[in-house]
Design an enzyme around this catalytic site. Structure first.
Site, PDB file in Angstrom:
ATOM      1  N   HIS A   1      58.222  55.706  33.384  1.00  0.00           N
ATOM      2  CA  HIS A   1      58.261  56.904  34.235  1.00  0.00           C
ATOM      3  C   HIS A   1      56.852  57.462  34.464  1.00  0.00           C
ATOM      4  O   HIS A   1      56.694  58.651  34.719  1.00  0.00           O
ATOM      5  CB  HIS A   1      59.157  57.995  33.643  1.00  0.00           C
ATOM      6  CG  HIS A   1      60.481  57.493  33.155  1.00  0.00           C
ATOM      7  ND1 HIS A   1      61.629  57.532  33.901  1.00  0.00           N
ATOM      8  CD2 HIS A   1      60.825  56.886  31.976  1.00  0.00           C
ATOM      9  CE1 HIS A   1      62.633  57.001  33.217  1.00  0.00           C
ATOM     10  NE2 HIS A   1      62.169  56.587  32.052  1.00  0.00           N
TER      11      HIS A   1
ATOM     12  N   SER B   1      32.268  58.171  51.231  1.00  0.00           N
ATOM     13  CA  SER B   1      32.850  59.107  52.185  1.00  0.00           C
ATOM     14  C   SER B   1      31.757  59.617  53.115  1.00  0.00           C
ATOM     15  O   SER B   1      30.616  59.785  52.712  1.00  0.00           O
ATOM     16  CB  SER B   1      33.477  60.277  51.422  1.00  0.00           C
ATOM     17  OG  SER B   1      33.460  61.455  52.221  1.00  0.00           O
TER      18      SER B   1
ATOM     19  N   LYS C   1      31.365  60.459  46.472  1.00  0.00           N
ATOM     20  CA  LYS C   1      32.518  59.560  46.385  1.00  0.00           C
ATOM     21  C   LYS C   1      32.177  58.083  46.226  1.00  0.00           C
ATOM     22  O   LYS C   1      31.226  57.584  46.804  1.00  0.00           O
ATOM     23  CB  LYS C   1      33.354  59.713  47.655  1.00  0.00           C
ATOM     24  CG  LYS C   1      34.056  61.048  47.760  1.00  0.00           C
ATOM     25  CD  LYS C   1      35.228  61.103  46.841  1.00  0.00           C
ATOM     26  CE  LYS C   1      36.463  61.540  47.606  1.00  0.00           C
ATOM     27  NZ  LYS C   1      37.640  61.286  46.807  1.00  0.00           N
TER      28      LYS C   1
ATOM     29  N   GLU D   1      43.594  50.529  47.940  1.00  0.00           N
ATOM     30  CA  GLU D   1      44.499  51.255  48.842  1.00  0.00           C
ATOM     31  C   GLU D   1      44.912  50.385  50.025  1.00  0.00           C
ATOM     32  O   GLU D   1      46.060  50.404  50.475  1.00  0.00           O
ATOM     33  CB  GLU D   1      43.821  52.530  49.349  1.00  0.00           C
ATOM     34  CG  GLU D   1      43.526  53.524  48.227  1.00  0.00           C
ATOM     35  CD  GLU D   1      42.403  54.473  48.616  1.00  0.00           C
ATOM     36  OE1 GLU D   1      42.568  55.223  49.593  1.00  0.00           O
ATOM     37  OE2 GLU D   1      41.354  54.457  47.947  1.00  0.00           O
TER      38      GLU D   1
END
Ligand code: ARG
Length: 464
Positions: free
Chosen positions: A154, A275, A281, A288
């Protein structure tokens, strides 16, 4: 030049030609189409449709075309599909002789053969890349033997496991993927040539010769099935979709583990991207994208299945819609596998962060209950007592179980004794799971050895 036209009193409308043409994408099958055409020429010679001399001329024209294809000078353009293009060039160069190649075949058996050959090659390439990736996972598992991390259910802290055990879980997925591609490939390995449009052809073509010459290990059994069957493409897409799903689950873990709150993993800087507005970043975009592409891969599988489900036998033009998804899936999967292997090979795991995280969240609570079972307490009661111990810790500001005194524990269950503390360390928790498939160091080392042996023997055999 069209391969049909005799019965037509009118020219095809341009928009119809553009709408029905598949050349823009099936040109990828050019190499396979030349090979299949070469096999066909030989079979035509064997049954006397082409003279030995004509056969030689066809053969050398096809070989020229193969060279031009490699150099990028093959004159494709304006044709209905790749099969028409190849034949047009043959007719342009050989006249009547070229025009004989259409004997005893149809684009229906031809395209099925081309696509099978294409996917057999792609499956082999995917399998190679899968073994590279599996090797990376074995190296990582070996390098990090002994590192303890929190295992999750979980996505909540559950029980401690060895990082190597977690990594070997991915090895198992990739192993099944490899087997799936091998099985898919062996089912593809049947040659539909000789099936014609749907009924077989009216000339005694040697189908075994056709198969062997075009690169198949066997022949299809039923001409109607052979021209309408795209199970082999669905097999490929299913194997590809499921592999992508595995890569996507890994990608999701990379994304989470890269978050400083986890801090379990750092991708090498060269495998992260920045970024345009936030200078600090270094994002895991590649992970992704893998997660995103997995959706696209599942889409390709679903598109094909839905495209097939309403079709009566045998060939229907809907089938032309099989190709773009298949081509894209093959290409995407290659790059997903390549980038995952490279990113993982250069990634760094933070042992301290993992160990720290494993020490939080009462991951040893099961072991506290198991301890009581060892003292003869039924698990149901032991679970209750361990749960109360956790409650007690939480009430005292979240201290770990090890900080409860023996009196505290005995108040919950009189069977606790001094030796309880030795079973609570994370090392002991991991060590206790000492059965096949478990996370104890001994079992994991054994699993690692078995995995290596498998890759060396079976993995190599499958990718040969
Ligand atoms: N381009 C077609 C396909 O990809 C093959 C041609 C079959 N066309 C036909 N009219 N029978 O499936």
């Amino acid at each position: 030049m069209k391969l049909w036209g005799g019965r037509f009193g009118k020219e095809t409308e341009d928009i119809v030609h553009r709408f029905t043409s598949s050349l823009s994408f099936d040109r990828r099958l050019a190499r396979q189409d030349l090979r299949v055409t070469e096999a066909h020429a030989l079979a035509l010679r064997e049954c006397g449709i082409l003279s030995p001399d004509e056969y030689q001329r066809v053969l050398s024209a096809l070989r020229d075309m193969g060279r031009e294809l490699e150099e990028g000078s093959f004159p494709i353009g304006g044709d209905e599909d790749i099969h028409s293009a190849v034949e047009r060039v043959l007719v342009e160069r050989l006249g009547e002789t070229g025009a004989k190649l259409r004997t005893a075949r149809s684009r229906n058996d031809q395209v099925a053969a081309d696509l099978r050959l294409y996917l057999m090659e792609e499956a082999a390439e995917v399998m190679h890349r899968l073994t590279d990736l599996m090797e990376v996972f074995l190296d990582l598992a070996e390098e990090h033997l002994g590192v303890i991390m929190p295992g999750f259910t979980h996505l909540q802290p559950a029980q401690p496991v060895l990082l190597s055990h977690h990594l070997l879980a991915y090895f198992e997925m990739f192993k099944r993927d490899l087997e799936r591609f091998a099985q898919a490939r062996s089912r593809m390995d049947r040659c539909p040539l000789g099936s014609g449009a749907l009924a077989g052809v009216g000339f005694p073509l040697d189908r075994w010769l056709l198969a062997e010459e075009s690169g198949f290990g066997g022949i299809t059994a039923n001409s109607v099935d052979a021209v309408s069957d795209r199970d082999f493409a669905a097999d490929f897409l299913y194997a590809a979709a499921l592999t992508s799903v595995h890569l996507s689950r890994l990608a999701e873990e990379i994304v989470m583990w890269m978050n400083p709150r986890f801090g379990f993993l750092r991708l090498d800087e060269a495998y992260t991207t920045g970024s345009s507005i936030m200078p600090q970043k270094a994002n895991p975009d590649l992970a992704e994208l893998i997660r995103g592409k997995a959706g696209r891969m599942v889409g390709h599988l679903v598109s094909l299945l839905v495209m097939l489900k309403g079709q009566p036998l045998a060939y229907n033009r809907d089938l032309q819609e099989d190709k773009e998804g298949v081509f894209d899936a093959a290409e995407q999967l290659r790059s997903m596998l390549e980038i995952t292997a490279a990113a993982m090979r250069t990634a760094e795991f933070d042992r301290e962060r993992m160990l720290e995280a494993a020490a939080e969240g009462y991951l040893n609570a099961t072991d506290l209950a198991d301890y009581l079972v060892g003292k003869g307490v039924p698990f149901l009661r032991a679970h209750e007592a361990a749960g109360k111990a956790v409650r007690m810790c939480l009430d005292r500001g979240g201290i770990p179980l090890e900080e409860l005194s023996l009196e505290d524990l005995r108040a919950l269950e009189p069977s606790f004794e001094e030796d309880v503390y030795s079973c609570l360390s994370l090392q002991e928790c991991v060590k206790a799971r000492d059965l096949p498939g478990g996370t104890s160091p001994g079992r994991v080392e054994e699993a690692l050895r078995e995995a290596r042996d498998w890759l060396e023997a079976e993995g190599r055999r499958l990718t040969r």
